[in-house]
Every structure is written in C-alpha cells, then in structure tokens.
Enzyme design. Structure first.
Site, PDB file in Angstrom:
ATOM      1  N   ASP A   1       0.838  -1.197   0.000  1.00  0.00           N
ATOM      2  CA  ASP A   1       0.000   0.000   0.000  1.00  0.00           C
ATOM      3  C   ASP A   1       0.876   1.252   0.000  1.00  0.00           C
ATOM      4  O   ASP A   1       1.992   1.239   0.511  1.00  0.00           O
ATOM      5  CB  ASP A   1      -0.897  -0.021   1.247  1.00  0.00           C
ATOM      6  CG  ASP A   1      -2.020   0.997   1.164  1.00  0.00           C
ATOM      7  OD1 ASP A   1      -2.323   1.479   0.052  1.00  0.00           O
ATOM      8  OD2 ASP A   1      -2.591   1.328   2.213  1.00  0.00           O
TER       9      ASP A   1
ATOM     10  N   HIS B   1       2.776   3.080  -8.978  1.00  0.00           N
ATOM     11  CA  HIS B   1       2.623   1.639  -9.217  1.00  0.00           C
ATOM     12  C   HIS B   1       3.866   1.077  -9.919  1.00  0.00           C
ATOM     13  O   HIS B   1       4.323  -0.015  -9.623  1.00  0.00           O
ATOM     14  CB  HIS B   1       1.367   1.366 -10.053  1.00  0.00           C
ATOM     15  CG  HIS B   1       0.096   1.786  -9.370  1.00  0.00           C
ATOM     16  ND1 HIS B   1      -0.152   1.515  -8.047  1.00  0.00           N
ATOM     17  CD2 HIS B   1      -1.000   2.471  -9.815  1.00  0.00           C
ATOM     18  CE1 HIS B   1      -1.345   1.999  -7.710  1.00  0.00           C
ATOM     19  NE2 HIS B   1      -1.869   2.586  -8.762  1.00  0.00           N
TER      20      HIS B   1
ATOM     21  N   LEU C   1      11.026 -20.753  -4.229  1.00  0.00           N
ATOM     22  CA  LEU C   1      10.072 -19.814  -3.616  1.00  0.00           C
ATOM     23  C   LEU C   1       8.765 -19.864  -4.387  1.00  0.00           C
ATOM     24  O   LEU C   1       8.764 -19.833  -5.625  1.00  0.00           O
ATOM     25  CB  LEU C   1      10.648 -18.381  -3.685  1.00  0.00           C
ATOM     26  CG  LEU C   1       9.715 -17.230  -3.303  1.00  0.00           C
ATOM     27  CD1 LEU C   1       9.369 -17.258  -1.808  1.00  0.00           C
ATOM     28  CD2 LEU C   1      10.360 -15.869  -3.636  1.00  0.00           C
TER      29      LEU C   1
END
Ligand code: FPP
Length: 249
Positions: free
Chosen positions: A27, A44, A138
């Site tokens: 955020d 972004h 991962l």
C-alpha cells in the site's frame, strides 16, 4: 530500522524461526507518487521495483512462500486510466521478470477472479504461471482481482451445491474441507502479514487464511519498501510469542 547498523542481520534472522509464509498488503503507491507531484501510475511502476527487491530478499532469507496483494476486486472501481495502467504493468512485469524468476527458481501463481481480467492480462498470467511452474525455491503468489469475501462466498456456494446434489454430507464440512475450496488450497497459511503505509486494516485480504498470522505494519510506502524492511518485519515476527489461542508455555 534499516542499514548495516541496527538493521536485522541475515545470519541472525536465518538462525531463528523463519516465517514459512509471508503475505504483504502493498500500500502507498498513490501517496508516494502524489507526494512527488507524479501521476499515480508512476507509484505503481515504482511499486513493481519494490516487488523485485522483496522477492530477492525473500530468496536471500530462505522464505518458502511470499504472497503479494496487487489488485483487489474493489480496485476495479478506480478510474479507468489507473486500472488500465495497472493491467499494463502486469504485462510489463511478466515481460521483465519471467526470465529472472525462472532462473531463481521462483514459481509464480496468480489468484483471484481472473475471468475479469482483460484478455491480454489473462494471457500474460498464463505465460507467467506456465513459464515458472518448475520453480522450487520460492512460491510467489500474486493476488489480482482478489477479494476474500468473494472467495469465501464462492467456496460456500460450491459446498452447498455439492450437498444439495447429495455428493457431500454437510457434517463433513470442517475447516480442512472448507480450505480445499479456497484459491489457497494446499498452501500453508501466512505466518506473517505485512502492511505498508501505516494503515491498520486488512482490506478484504485472505481473511480466512490470516486467522493466526502475526501482523506487522510499517509506515514505509510500498515503492520504498526493500530488503531492510522485509528483514525488520521478520525480526519483529521472531520476537512474537505465537499461542494460536492456547496458553503461554
Ligand atoms: C496500493 O497502493 C497498491 C496497488 C493498488 C497496486 C499494487 C501494484 C503494484 C505494486 C505494481 C504491480 C505489481 C505487480 C506484481 C504486477 P494505492 O494505490 O492504494 O496507494 P495509496 O493508498 O497511497 O493511494
């Protein structure tokens, strides 16, 4: 807490209990851009770089599962231009990152209501998932067009349908059976939930799965998040006593 002095050190973190699964509510991209007089999409884009840094740091630590909240069902109501920029960034992310993710053994999956994504974004997701499917170091899970209440309601609907058709005994519906109907079936629950930009909310993210997650909120805006911030979150987690509703041992 960051940097060589005072920051959490790799060896110390690895010597203690690492979270098996870290989930992140990314955020603050908009605020990061606005503070600089830039359009929100620039935040972004910078956030995409923070994703790369965070993946690197998770690999370095040896975390097995990293889940990132990139786009919520509620985000569809943002201005068309911003939604378009985010969809474009998804495509750009795949083009820029897929080779490195493969090389590093990062299996990448997208979860959420992907039917709502534009066709180009859907095919990017397809390319990303199939191209990285062999990764074993991962699991990187990216929530896109995701809403936890929708996920839970869909699961309930599917189970109710099976029961109505006589294919499921309602008394067999328990936590484990319900979990099998979620996007996250088979994944461990997050041990640690990180939220950036200081907001104390969970924003319809993995509500079922975070039942016993430790929560770490940092004031850092997502575009500035990096290795030291992930390390600090893990150090915070390692200082917690997890009781899962039981008593102190
Ligand atoms: C929240 O910041 C962030 C988002 C809604 C988008 C997250 C997207 C990225 C990090 C980049 C793309 C990543 C991938 C993996 C393709 P906000 O816009 O709500 O910030 P604000 O609260 O300051 O307005």
């Amino acid at each position: 807490m960051s940097g060589a002095s005072g920051g959490a050190q790799l060896a110390d973190l690895q010597a203690r209990n690492l979270p098996r699964h870290v989930a992140v509510i990314m955020d603050g991209n908009g605020r990061w851009a606005t503070e600089r007089g830039l359009p929100r999409w620039r935040g972004h884009r910078e956030g995409m770089r923070a994703v790369r840094r965070t993946v690197e740091a998770a690999l370095e630590l040896g975390i097995e599962n990293l889940t990132l909240y990139a786009f919520s069902v509620e985000n569809w109501s943002r201005p068309e231009e911003e939604v378009g920029a985010l969809m474009h960034l998804l495509k750009e992310f795949v083009e820029r990152e897929i080779d490195e993710l493969c090389r590093q053994g990062v299996r990448t999956r997208v979860f959420g209501d992907r039917e709502r994504l534009p066709a180009a974004a859907q095919s990017s997701v397809q390319v990303l998932e199939s191209g990285t499917a062999a990764g074993t170091r991962l699991n990187l899970n990216v929530a896109i067009s995701y809403g936890s209440r929708d996920e839970i309601a869909s699961a309930a609907r599917r189970l109710a349908t099976l029961a109505a058709e006589g294919r499921l005994d309602p008394s067999d519906i328990d936590v484990a059976r319900f979990s099998e109907e979620l996007y996250t079936a088979g994944w461990p629950d997050p041990d640690l939930l990180v939220r950036t930009s200081g907001e104390m909310r969970v924003s319809n993210f993995m509500l079922w799965q975070i039942a016993y997650a430790e929560i770490h909120v940092t004031p850092v805006l997502w575009p500035e998040f990096g290795r030291d911030d992930l390390f600090a979150a893990v150090a915070d987690y390692q200082g917690r006593e997890r009781r899962f509703g039981g008593v102190t041992s």
